[in-house]
Motif scaffolding. Structure first.
Motif, PDB file in Angstrom:
ATOM      1  N   ASP A 263       5.228   6.568   2.903  1.00 36.44           N
ATOM      2  CA  ASP A 263       3.868   6.032   3.064  1.00 36.44           C
ATOM      3  C   ASP A 263       3.723   4.602   2.539  1.00 36.44           C
ATOM      4  O   ASP A 263       2.624   4.077   2.451  1.00 36.44           O
ATOM      5  CB  ASP A 263       2.861   6.942   2.338  1.00 36.44           C
TER       6      ASP A 263
ATOM      7  N   SER B 291      -0.538   4.518   0.735  1.00 38.61           N
ATOM      8  CA  SER B 291      -1.186   5.607   1.473  1.00 38.61           C
ATOM      9  C   SER B 291      -2.037   4.987   2.575  1.00 38.61           C
ATOM     10  O   SER B 291      -2.403   3.808   2.498  1.00 38.61           O
ATOM     11  CB  SER B 291      -2.088   6.423   0.545  1.00 38.61           C
TER      12      SER B 291
ATOM     13  N   THR C  99      -4.470   1.307   2.749  1.00 37.68           N
ATOM     14  CA  THR C  99      -4.499   0.327   3.841  1.00 37.68           C
ATOM     15  C   THR C  99      -5.915   0.201   4.393  1.00 37.68           C
ATOM     16  O   THR C  99      -6.388  -0.898   4.686  1.00 37.68           O
ATOM     17  CB  THR C  99      -3.498   0.750   4.940  1.00 37.68           C
TER      18      THR C  99
ATOM     19  N   GLY D  74       0.402   1.031  10.889  1.00 38.51           N
ATOM     20  CA  GLY D  74      -0.915   1.105  10.253  1.00 38.51           C
ATOM     21  C   GLY D  74      -1.894   0.052  10.755  1.00 38.51           C
ATOM     22  O   GLY D  74      -2.901  -0.219  10.099  1.00 38.51           O
ATOM     23  N   LYS D  75      -1.616  -0.497  11.931  1.00 32.92           N
ATOM     24  CA  LYS D  75      -2.496  -1.540  12.485  1.00 32.92           C
ATOM     25  C   LYS D  75      -3.891  -0.968  12.772  1.00 32.92           C
ATOM     26  O   LYS D  75      -4.903  -1.594  12.457  1.00 32.92           O
ATOM     27  CB  LYS D  75      -1.880  -2.127  13.770  1.00 32.92           C
ATOM     28  N   THR D  76      -3.909   0.221  13.366  1.00 36.25           N
ATOM     29  CA  THR D  76      -5.212   0.816  13.668  1.00 36.25           C
ATOM     30  C   THR D  76      -5.906   1.254  12.382  1.00 36.25           C
ATOM     31  O   THR D  76      -7.122   1.060  12.227  1.00 36.25           O
ATOM     32  CB  THR D  76      -5.053   1.997  14.645  1.00 36.25           C
ATOM     33  N   ALA D  77      -5.148   1.803  11.439  1.00 39.31           N
ATOM     34  CA  ALA D  77      -5.740   2.201  10.150  1.00 39.31           C
ATOM     35  C   ALA D  77      -6.394   1.004   9.465  1.00 39.31           C
ATOM     36  O   ALA D  77      -7.513   1.096   8.942  1.00 39.31           O
ATOM     37  CB  ALA D  77      -4.664   2.802   9.248  1.00 39.31           C
TER      38      ALA D  77
ATOM     39  N   THR E 174       0.851  -1.192   0.000  1.00 39.38           N
ATOM     40  CA  THR E 174       0.000   0.000   0.000  1.00 39.38           C
ATOM     41  C   THR E 174       0.886   1.241   0.000  1.00 39.38           C
ATOM     42  O   THR E 174       2.032   1.201   0.443  1.00 39.38           O
ATOM     43  CB  THR E 174      -0.984   0.029   1.189  1.00 39.38           C
TER      44      THR E 174
ATOM     45  N   GLY F  23       2.931   2.989  14.496  1.00 40.26           N
ATOM     46  CA  GLY F  23       2.729   3.805  13.298  1.00 40.26           C
ATOM     47  C   GLY F  23       2.759   3.015  12.003  1.00 40.26           C
ATOM     48  O   GLY F  23       2.737   3.599  10.911  1.00 40.26           O
TER      49      GLY F  23
HETATM   50  P1  ADP Z   1      -0.392   1.573  14.468  1.00 40.47           P
HETATM   51  O1  ADP Z   1      -1.780   1.262  14.955  1.00 40.47           O
HETATM   52  O2  ADP Z   1       0.256   0.423  13.747  1.00 40.47           O
HETATM   53  O3  ADP Z   1       0.493   2.117  15.543  1.00 40.47           O
HETATM   54  P2  ADP Z   1      -1.712   3.705  13.038  1.00 40.47           P
HETATM   55  O4  ADP Z   1      -2.687   3.044  12.129  1.00 40.47           O
HETATM   56  O5  ADP Z   1      -2.249   4.312  14.295  1.00 40.47           O
HETATM   57  O6  ADP Z   1      -0.503   2.707  13.352  1.00 40.47           O
HETATM   58  O7  ADP Z   1      -0.952   4.861  12.280  1.00 40.47           O
HETATM   59  C1  ADP Z   1      -0.383   4.692  11.024  1.00 40.47           C
HETATM   60  C2  ADP Z   1       0.176   6.033  10.605  1.00 40.47           C
HETATM   61  O8  ADP Z   1       0.933   5.909   9.409  1.00 40.47           O
HETATM   62  C3  ADP Z   1      -0.905   7.070  10.349  1.00 40.47           C
HETATM   63  O9  ADP Z   1      -0.444   8.335  10.767  1.00 40.47           O
HETATM   64  C4  ADP Z   1      -1.047   7.014   8.834  1.00 40.47           C
HETATM   65  O10 ADP Z   1      -1.501   8.240   8.300  1.00 40.47           O
HETATM   66  C5  ADP Z   1       0.388   6.763   8.405  1.00 40.47           C
HETATM   67  N1  ADP Z   1       0.523   6.046   7.125  1.00 40.47           N
HETATM   68  C6  ADP Z   1       1.284   6.461   6.083  1.00 40.47           C
HETATM   69  N2  ADP Z   1       1.239   5.610   5.063  1.00 40.47           N
HETATM   70  C7  ADP Z   1       0.424   4.591   5.459  1.00 40.47           C
HETATM   71  C8  ADP Z   1       0.009   3.396   4.818  1.00 40.47           C
HETATM   72  N3  ADP Z   1       0.402   3.029   3.595  1.00 40.47           N
HETATM   73  N4  ADP Z   1      -0.830   2.601   5.521  1.00 40.47           N
HETATM   74  C9  ADP Z   1      -1.224   2.927   6.767  1.00 40.47           C
HETATM   75  N5  ADP Z   1      -0.860   4.041   7.434  1.00 40.47           N
HETATM   76  C10 ADP Z   1      -0.028   4.878   6.771  1.00 40.47           C
END
Ligand code: ADP
Ligand code: MG
Length: 144
Positions: A133, A8, A12, A38-41, A6, A36
């Protein structure tokens, strides 16, 4: 094993939506990757795919957050701050892991000893050479 790249947060999220749409009751998805990653995303996409209403954020201070309004219940764990296995006993984790909803566990490696044998393991990795990203997301079905 499936590897998805991914580029962006939205990518994700969309991957999460498709996982949520295909999820079956009783499944357990384990999410690993650095802070960071992207687990929560991804989880927010999964929630969308399950038609969960309202915001899903990281349940960092509660270990588990339950969302009941979707196509099936979503049990969202974040075990980053877990001290010992006893804390998992206290929240009654087995009722979630072996229940009728979808369990998603951020930082699952931290509770490897009590994970169900059968699960879907999802690992999210950055690769800065590919851009800030960029994420490589590996999904593997772990059989019993
Ligand atoms: P985690 O839960 O793994 O700690 P989050 O989902 O809270 O991570 O945060 C992921 C961060 O990375 C966000 O600030 C998001 O905007 C950024 N990001 C950048 N590129 C990506 C991507 N390809 N997929 C997911 N998040 C991304
Ligand atoms: Mg998180």
């Amino acid at each position: 094993m499936q590897v998805i790249e991914t580029f962006s947060p939205e990518d994700t999220f969309r991957l999460g939506v498709s996982l949520g749409e295909r999820a079956k009751p009783g499944e357990v998805y384990t999410l690993d990757g650095d802070l960071g990653a992207g687990k929560t995303a991804l989880t927010q996409g999964i929630a969308e795919g399950l038609r969960v209403e309202g915001p899903v954020c990281s349940p960092t201070f509660t270990i588990v957050q339950e969302y009941g309004e979707g196509r099936m219940p979503l049990y969202h764990f974040d075990v980053y701050r877990i001290g010992d296995a006893e804390e998992m006993e206290e929240v009654g984790y087995e009722d979630y892991f072996y229940g009728q909803g979808l369990t998603v566990i951020e930082w699952a490696d931290k509770i490897a000893a009590i994970l169900p044998k059968r699960r879907v393991a999802i690992r999210i990795e950055k690769d800065l050479e590919q851009g800030f990203d960029y994420r490589r997301i590996t999904i593997s079905e772990v059989p019993e």
